[in-house]
Design a protein around this motif. Structure first.
Motif, PDB file in Angstrom:
ATOM      1  N   THR A   1      -1.041 -11.734  16.519  1.00 38.89           N
ATOM      2  CA  THR A   1      -1.198 -12.044  15.099  1.00 38.89           C
ATOM      3  C   THR A   1      -0.464 -13.343  14.807  1.00 38.89           C
ATOM      4  O   THR A   1       0.561 -13.642  15.433  1.00 38.89           O
ATOM      5  CB  THR A   1      -0.659 -10.926  14.198  1.00 38.89           C
ATOM      6  OG1 THR A   1      -0.756 -11.347  12.820  1.00 38.89           O
ATOM      7  CG2 THR A   1       0.806 -10.610  14.499  1.00 38.89           C
TER       8      THR A   1
ATOM      9  N   SER B   1       0.651 -13.991  11.789  1.00 35.11           N
ATOM     10  CA  SER B   1       1.309 -13.761  10.508  1.00 35.11           C
ATOM     11  C   SER B   1       2.490 -12.816  10.652  1.00 35.11           C
ATOM     12  O   SER B   1       2.341 -11.687  11.121  1.00 35.11           O
ATOM     13  CB  SER B   1       0.304 -13.182   9.500  1.00 35.11           C
ATOM     14  OG  SER B   1       0.953 -12.664   8.373  1.00 35.11           O
TER      15      SER B   1
ATOM     16  N   ASP C   1       4.027 -11.550   8.070  1.00 34.17           N
ATOM     17  CA  ASP C   1       3.791 -10.509   7.066  1.00 34.17           C
ATOM     18  C   ASP C   1       2.856  -9.429   7.589  1.00 34.17           C
ATOM     19  O   ASP C   1       3.057  -8.240   7.321  1.00 34.17           O
ATOM     20  CB  ASP C   1       3.216 -11.125   5.780  1.00 34.17           C
ATOM     21  CG  ASP C   1       4.234 -11.975   5.033  1.00 34.17           C
ATOM     22  OD1 ASP C   1       5.446 -11.787   5.279  1.00 34.17           O
ATOM     23  OD2 ASP C   1       3.826 -12.825   4.220  1.00 34.17           O
ATOM     24  N   GLU C   2       1.814  -9.833   8.338  1.00 35.03           N
ATOM     25  CA  GLU C   2       0.891  -8.837   8.883  1.00 35.03           C
ATOM     26  C   GLU C   2       1.620  -7.919   9.858  1.00 35.03           C
ATOM     27  O   GLU C   2       1.416  -6.704   9.854  1.00 35.03           O
ATOM     28  CB  GLU C   2      -0.281  -9.506   9.590  1.00 35.03           C
ATOM     29  CG  GLU C   2      -1.288  -8.486  10.136  1.00 35.03           C
ATOM     30  CD  GLU C   2      -2.384  -9.090  10.989  1.00 35.03           C
ATOM     31  OE1 GLU C   2      -3.389  -8.391  11.229  1.00 35.03           O
ATOM     32  OE2 GLU C   2      -2.238 -10.241  11.440  1.00 35.03           O
TER      33      GLU C   2
ATOM     34  N   GLY D   1       3.152 -13.721  15.309  1.00 38.58           N
ATOM     35  CA  GLY D   1       3.702 -12.963  14.185  1.00 38.58           C
ATOM     36  C   GLY D   1       4.669 -11.887  14.595  1.00 38.58           C
ATOM     37  O   GLY D   1       5.627 -11.582  13.871  1.00 38.58           O
TER      38      GLY D   1
END
Length: 826
Positions: free
Chosen positions: A130, A132, A134-135, A174
């Motif tokens: 990922t 992100s 936040d993800e 991420g």
């Protein structure tokens, strides 16, 4: 789990060999420790400092820095990984998901045995790449995983915390940046009694580390280090170990075989750089202004002198002479007020007593499995090989306890056996993080005390109550299966507890393309003295009819109802003496570099209904690093032939409608490059060569895969729900023999694709585009070129994930790719 140590005196090479109980569970041959290393461990008794390294995955850790902290500075060093690497790629087999996580867990433990650190895991599931932070935090459940990090900090009590990654996009993943965010927040939360107070009833207390640092890096062209940062040289050569920490790091990372993460050993100066994140600043050393001697423990000052004297008098040839002094140190530590370092140092002293005395303790069985409700014969072996003052006071396993009393004479084997009853209530062997149903982004563990542990406790553990120099101590050993392989020699494997019966479906997924009836088998096994196989009861979901066609052979058939769509399942119940239980399937993962791994999952058959038309029939498949695409092709109705190097001849290839290469086939088979001309001739004559993703030589334009140049790029679309745009709606790959629509990209798992084609020659057509949020469209997931009468395809679309998951659209699209040379006029 306490380490058990086996020592054998070898007069020719003057070394003492040792096998830890932890090592026995996690390795298939004994580890060794030299008499010189015992001396190093004696020196460590006077070092009371601890370091916790934090990152996201197995193989993220800085092995060189960890080895330096553990083996040079002699600090208690740990690595906390947020995940077990479940969503990574697998270079050695076709295991994915939790099975890959099981492999990588054992590879991590093997790495820690080299660099000397402890291993911890949070409950986060590696759901794939990922971009992100936040993800990652949202998918994992931020508070849940933060509580895990806090728990490990409170238990481990590190003086400093070091993160591998920064909290922003420079981390490159991420998960990486999320691990840094969690470590930073946990640095403060672990010291706050109002955060996760439910943990305190399990014996931990708030803990404030002195500081948290980011271990900056220089990866390729991405340099986050600078000369104004705190820096230390960790490239030292350790003459006791006979290796530099760069060499130890390479040896450690080579254990990550599923990731192909081996390093070339480094020798000479090697600087590590650090930036402050929070806490008290440090200017010269990461452990600056931290007391790391016995002066940090009230009353501990005298112990330092005792250990110094032991080190001064230590004999490489006669380590047993140190046993009385070590017993004295043990007594002195026992007299201290209870605290963290008292517990740690008592464990270290006991391990040294084992090492110096050459004590051999063993509890083994004759087979790898024990069955609920049966008996199990356990054989015990004791040998006081260097004639230390040791006597036995008792041995216990489970409910068995004997007041076996015996003074152990020097270098004499003591044997005896006992049968123990395996209660029907004894849990089957299961990795503790798989005992409960998962949440979407994390594992669920009910017992707080297990969180962070790298693996489950052994099925049974033997406790040997001994007196050493008059001081009573308890030494533990896992009950293990020991055997001798004709090639590999003596091996130790875990003991697995089985239920009375297991079952599995073959195949585990059935694909229905036109409503026809299909057959499958239910294979059952009964273990131990339970005799006949239990009765089976199959309960399918609505829209599916199943019936047994040959009871003796376990044969069944299934037919979907008219108009049924989507996926269905059938659950199997086993009726054993009137008690119906959900059938468990025994899954075994076995590789030479790790112990045998057994785990259980419910026996479930998956049925996938999809309107899949095919053109072409005979497929040649060149296996790569490992995937389950060939099984999916068989379900689609193709005849599949696995091809080896010797099969890549012009005459043989002409018999195939299409040739597919497995994932990373060009990475693992050098001979494919040598067969490039033969494969291109096959295409030129009208064949269809389909190459699934590779990743070596990223960014380099190459012509030894396709007929025209292109580069394999480090481009991926990680959003499995990313919109897919049809750049050439009329292209045959989107129309023949199946009409591809947006619906075919619904229900994909983990990601859309990885390692797309880049820098493509104009001869390649691009038919799809997709992107992750906030990025530009990527067009290299599926590139097609005509060459002579045939077709060449490179695809980074993750068919190897989607087909085993039963995604209908993936089957339909792959059928079209295979049919590219079957469409007349194209």
């Amino acid at each position: 789990m306490n380490k058990a140590t086996i020592f054998r005196w070898m007069t020719t090479s003057l070394f003492i060999a040792c096998l830890g109980a932890g090592a026995g569970l996690s390795a298939q041959s004994p580890a060794t420790i030299t008499s010189a290393e015992i001396f190093l461990r004696l020196k460590k008794l006077n070092v009371l400092g601890s370091v916790l390294y934090v990152a996201a995955h197995p193989d993220d850790e800085n092995s060189r820095l960890i080895a330096y902290m553990a083996k040079d500075r002699l600090y208690r060093t740990g690595y906390l990984s947020m995940t077990r690497g479940d969503g990574g790629q697998n270079l050695i087999g076709d295991e994915q998901g939790v099975e890959l996580g099981l492999i990588r867990t054992q590879e991590m433990l093997a790495a820690r045995r080299v660099d000397g650190a402890d291993q911890f895991f949070a409950r986060a599931f590696d759901f794939g790449f990922t971009k992100s932070t936040d993800e990652a935090l949202k998918t994992w459940g931020k508070e849940k995983i933060l509580s895990d990090v806090v728990w490990v900090i409170r238990k481990f009590q590190p003086d400093i915390i070091i993160t591998r990654f920064p909290e922003d996009g420079r981390a490159g993943h991420g998960h990486h940046s999320a691990s840094a965010v969690l470590a930073h927040e946990a640095f403060t939360a672990a010291a706050d009694p109002s955060r996760f107070p439910e943990q305190f009833k399990y014996g931990v207390q708030p803990w404030q580390a002195k500081r948290i640092l980011w271990n900056t890096f220089n990866f390729g062209n991405f340099n986050t280090t600078s000369d104004d940062q705190l820096k230390i040289d960790v490239g030292n050569y350790n003459p006791i170990l006979g290796k530099s920490y760069g060499e130890l790091a390479a040896e450690s990372r080579t254990n990550h075989k599923s990731q192909g993460a081996a390093l070339t050993p480094a020798r000479g100066q090697s600087m590590e750089y650090f930036r402050p994140v929070a806490g008290e600043p440090a200017h010269e050393d990461p452990m600056e202004n931290i007391v790391t001697s016995w002066h940090r423990v009230p009353g501990g000052e005298k112990i330092e002198g005792m250990v110094d004297q032991l080190s001064k008098e230590y004999s490489l040839l006669h380590p047993e002479h140190s046993v009385p002094g070590l017993v004295g140190v043990y007594k002195a530590i026992t007299a201290l007020k209870d605290c963290y370092w008292k517990t740690q140092k008592l464990r270290e002293v006991q391990q040294l007593i084992e090492a110096c005395s050459g004590l051999w303790l063993e509890a083994v069985v004759r087979g790898p499995y024990a069955v609920q409700g049966d008996s199990l014969s356990v054989s015990f072996v004791l040998n006081n090989r260097l004639n230390a003052p040791i006597a036995v006071r008792g041995i216990s396993v489970d409910s068995y306890d004997t007041a076996y009393r015996q003074q152990l004479e020097g270098d004499k084997n003591y044997y005896f056996s006992h049968n123990i009853f395996v209660s029907p209530q004894t849990p089957v062997t299961q990795p503790y993080w798989l005992a409960e149903e998962m949440s979407p982004g994390s594992f669920n563990v009910k017992d707080q005390r297990l969180i962070g542990d790298p693996q489950s406790a052994p099925a049974y553990e033997a406790r040997f109550r001994l007196t050493v120099g008059g001081e009573e101590m308890v030494f533990t050993r896992p009950v293990q299966y020991k055997f001798t392989d004709a090639v590999k020699g003596e091996l130790y494997e875990p003991l697995t507890i089985l239920p009375p019966a297991t079952a599995q479906f073959d195949p585990s997924l059935l694909l229905f393309t036109d409503g026809e009836e299909k057959g499958f088998r239910v294979e059952t096994a009964s273990y131990g003295g339970h005799g006949t196989l239990p009765k089976m009861e199959l309960t399918p979901t609505a829209g599916l009819t199943v019936q047994q066609t040959a009871a003796a052979l376990g044969s069944w058939s299934a037919r979907p109802a008219a108009g049924a769509t989507g996926s269905m399942t059938a659950n199997l119940l086993l009726d054993h003496n009137g008690r119906k239980d959900t059938a468990l399937q025994l899954r075994t993962v076995s590789y030479d570099h790790i112990p045998r791994i057994d785990y259980f999952r419910p026996a479930v058959e998956k049925f996938v209904l999809a309107d899949v038309k095919t053109a072409g029939h005979r497929i040649g498949y060149i296996e790569g690093a490992g995937d389950k695409v060939p099984q999916a092709l068989v379900q689609m109705g193709y005849e599949v032939v696995l091809l080896k190097e010797k099969d890549i001849t012009p005459a043989n290839l002409r018999s195939f409608d299409a040739i597919l290469t497995g994932i990373r086939a060009y990475d693992v088979h050098d001979w494919l490059t040598a067969r490039h001309d033969v494969l291109m001739e096959y295409v030129k004559e009208g064949g269809n060569l389909i190459v699934q993703y590779n990743r070596e030589d990223l960014g380099q334009v190459k012509t030894n895969i396709g007929p025209f140049p292109f580069a394999v790029a480090n481009i991926r679309v990680t959003d499995e729900n990313a919109r897919v745009n049809f750049l050439q709606p009329a292209h045959p790959v989107l129309n023949f023999p199946n009409k591809i629509t947006d619906k075919d990209f619904e229900g994909w798992i983990q990601e859309r694709g990885i390692y797309f084609a880049g820098q493509t020659d104009p001869a390649y057509e691009t038919v799809l585009s997709m992107k992750d949020p906030g990025e530009s469209d990527q067009k290299g997931s599926l590139v097609i070129a005509g060459y002579g009468k045939g077709k060449f395809v490179y695809t980074g679309l993750v068919f190897f994930r989607e087909l085993p998951a039963g995604v209908p659209g993936a089957y339909r699209l792959l059928a079209n790719i295979i049919a590219l040379n079957q469409k007349k006029g194209f």
